[in-house]
Each structure stands twice: as C-alpha cells, then as structure tokens.
Design a protein around this motif. Structure first.
Motif, mmCIF file in Angstrom:
data_model
loop_
_atom_site.group_PDB
_atom_site.id
_atom_site.type_symbol
_atom_site.label_atom_id
_atom_site.label_comp_id
_atom_site.label_asym_id
_atom_site.label_seq_id
_atom_site.Cartn_x
_atom_site.Cartn_y
_atom_site.Cartn_z
ATOM 1 N N ARG A 90 -14.379 3.145 15.623
ATOM 2 C CA ARG A 90 -13.580 4.071 16.420
ATOM 3 C C ARG A 90 -12.218 4.184 15.749
ATOM 4 N N SER A 91 -11.726 5.383 15.620
ATOM 5 C CA SER A 91 -10.433 5.589 14.975
ATOM 6 C C SER A 91 -9.316 4.827 15.685
ATOM 7 N N ALA A 92 -9.362 4.774 17.013
ATOM 8 C CA ALA A 92 -8.283 4.161 17.788
ATOM 9 C C ALA A 92 -8.454 2.652 17.993
ATOM 10 N N VAL A 93 -9.563 2.074 17.530
ATOM 11 C CA VAL A 93 -9.814 0.647 17.761
ATOM 12 C C VAL A 93 -9.860 -0.075 16.410
ATOM 13 N N PRO A 94 -8.859 -0.923 16.102
ATOM 14 C CA PRO A 94 -8.879 -1.658 14.836
ATOM 15 C C PRO A 94 -10.028 -2.662 14.807
ATOM 16 N N ARG A 95 -10.801 -2.636 13.709
ATOM 17 C CA ARG A 95 -11.938 -3.560 13.601
ATOM 18 C C ARG A 95 -12.019 -4.206 12.217
ATOM 19 N N ARG A 96 -10.878 -4.359 11.564
ATOM 20 C CA ARG A 96 -10.876 -4.934 10.220
ATOM 21 C C ARG A 96 -11.383 -6.369 10.195
ATOM 22 N N ASP A 97 -11.316 -7.061 11.334
ATOM 23 C CA ASP A 97 -11.805 -8.441 11.397
ATOM 24 C C ASP A 97 -13.269 -8.500 11.817
ATOM 25 N N GLU A 98 -13.926 -7.344 11.921
ATOM 26 C CA GLU A 98 -15.317 -7.293 12.361
ATOM 27 C C GLU A 98 -16.253 -6.771 11.272
ATOM 28 N N TYR A 99 -15.771 -6.695 10.033
ATOM 29 C CA TYR A 99 -16.618 -6.192 8.958
ATOM 30 C C TYR A 99 -17.877 -7.049 8.834
ATOM 31 N N ARG A 100 -19.008 -6.401 8.693
ATOM 32 C CA ARG A 100 -20.277 -7.111 8.526
ATOM 33 C C ARG A 100 -20.646 -7.160 7.048
ATOM 34 N N GLN A 101 -21.182 -8.294 6.641
ATOM 35 C CA GLN A 101 -21.532 -8.509 5.243
ATOM 36 C C GLN A 101 -22.852 -7.814 4.899
ATOM 37 N N THR A 102 -22.863 -7.164 3.763
ATOM 38 C CA THR A 102 -24.066 -6.512 3.244
ATOM 39 C C THR A 102 -24.328 -7.072 1.857
ATOM 40 N N ARG A 103 -25.591 -7.468 1.608
ATOM 41 C CA ARG A 103 -25.940 -8.011 0.293
ATOM 42 C C ARG A 103 -27.107 -7.227 -0.283
ATOM 43 N N VAL A 104 -26.910 -6.777 -1.526
ATOM 44 C CA VAL A 104 -27.982 -6.108 -2.266
ATOM 45 C C VAL A 104 -28.380 -7.053 -3.386
ATOM 46 N N ARG A 105 -29.620 -7.534 -3.327
ATOM 47 C CA ARG A 105 -30.068 -8.575 -4.240
ATOM 48 C C ARG A 105 -30.414 -8.010 -5.618
ATOM 49 N N ARG A 106 -30.609 -8.893 -6.550
ATOM 50 C CA ARG A 106 -30.802 -8.568 -7.961
ATOM 51 C C ARG A 106 -31.853 -7.472 -8.182
#
Length: 197
Positions: A90-106
């Motif tokens: 949401r533009s009005a809701v800061p969520r920088r501490d809620e980033y989810r990890q994504t991993r793309v394997r070899r």
C-alpha cells in the motif's frame, strides 16, 4: 580483470561486482548489492541494496531485482520479468521491514514477462515459462506455465523437456546432452548426482 560498465550505468559506491561482469546502458546497481563474476546485465536493469547474485547470471533488459532476492549461479532472467518483495503493498503503509525473501536456485530460467511473487523458492534448473505468474515454490527441474503458474513437465539442466510423468516414478534421457534423470517421490535428479552420494 575487473568488471565493465557502460558510461550511462550508475554503480553506487560499495557495490561488490565480480570479475568479467558486464553492465550495459542505464543500469543502476545499489551500494549493498553483491554480484558474482561473469554476469551480464542488459539495458535498464535495477539491482537493489539487499540483493545477492551468483556467478554467470544473465539478466535481460528491463528487470528490477529488489531487496530480498537471491539469484544463485547461472540463473537466467528473461526480458521484463518481474520480482516483488512485499505481499500486500500500500502506498500509504510503510512495509520496508516486511520484505519477503525470494530465492532462485542454480541454473533456473525465468521467462520473459513472468512475475515471481515474493517469498518463494524456485528450484535448481526449474523453467518458468514466458508470462507465467509464480505464487508458490517451484520444484527442481519443474516446467511451469500460466496464471497462476502450474507444472506441466520437467526440464533437464541443458534446458530440454524430459519425457517424464508429472508424478510417480520414471527415468528419462535429455535429448540434447544424453544425461539421464530419475523421478522419485515427486523429485527429479540427475542420475550422476544419485551415483555420487
């Protein structure tokens, strides 16, 4: 040897970039990024601060790799494919501490214009078809297509479709490399890896 960058590229001080990596027009690499050797970044690529990229990764034009994304060695990102890092922005809701990890394997391939929703893992040598939307983990060697992405087959490390059922057990040979693969309990492995245990 160092890396090479087009004069229009912006490389923030502190970014770690491996030898032989090539950075093309209008790329922005943020200060905290860690990039391995032998990579290639096409025009208009963005690499965030908390991004880790392995060796020999190819990122085609117009791809943004946001904080929380890890690309292991030999990953291919097709033109204009998309990563996200917040599940409910949401533009009005800061969520920088809620980033989810994504991993793309070899060795995985992410086709042109596909979208990878944050928080998933894409397995080794998996293949995401062009335009697919990945909303959950993708098994190693799986071929997925569609919206949302669903598995329709299995792929070799060489990038060829394997004649294996979606489930059950089976063996198949890569039509290009001749290497043999085994499907057991919903997982595909190279026979050479199985013998090496």
């Amino acid at each position: 040897m160092g890396f090479s960058a087009h004069p229009t590229a912006i490389i923030d001080e502190g970014a770690q970039i491996g030898d032989g990596t090539r950075i093309w027009h209008w790329v922005h690499v943020c200060a905290g990024a860690r990039i391995g050797a032998g990579c290639s970044f096409g025009q208009n690529v963005f690499v965030g601060d908390r991004v880790v990229i392995g060796r020999n990764v190819k990122v085609q034009n117009n791809v943004s790799i946001y904080d929380g994304v890890t690309l292991e060695d030999e990953v291919f990102c097709g033109p204009s494919m998309v990563f996200t890092n917040v599940i409910n922005p949401r533009s009005a809701v800061p969520r920088r501490d809620e980033y989810r990890q994504t991993r793309v394997r070899r060795g995985a391939t992410l086709g042109a214009n596909c979208t990878v929703v944050c928080g998933v893992t894409i397995g080794v040598y998996a293949f995401v078809g062009a335009g697919a939307v990945v909303t959950r983990d993708v098994p190693a060697h799986a071929l997925v297509v569609g919206v949302p992405a669903r598995q329709i087959g299995w792929m070799s490390a060489h990038g060829e479709r394997l004649a294996l059922p979606l489930s059950g057990d089976g063996e198949a040979q890569c039509p290009a490399s001749g290497e043999r693969y085994q499907l057991t309990d919903g997982q595909v492995r190279r026979m050479s890896q199985l013998r090496g245990r």
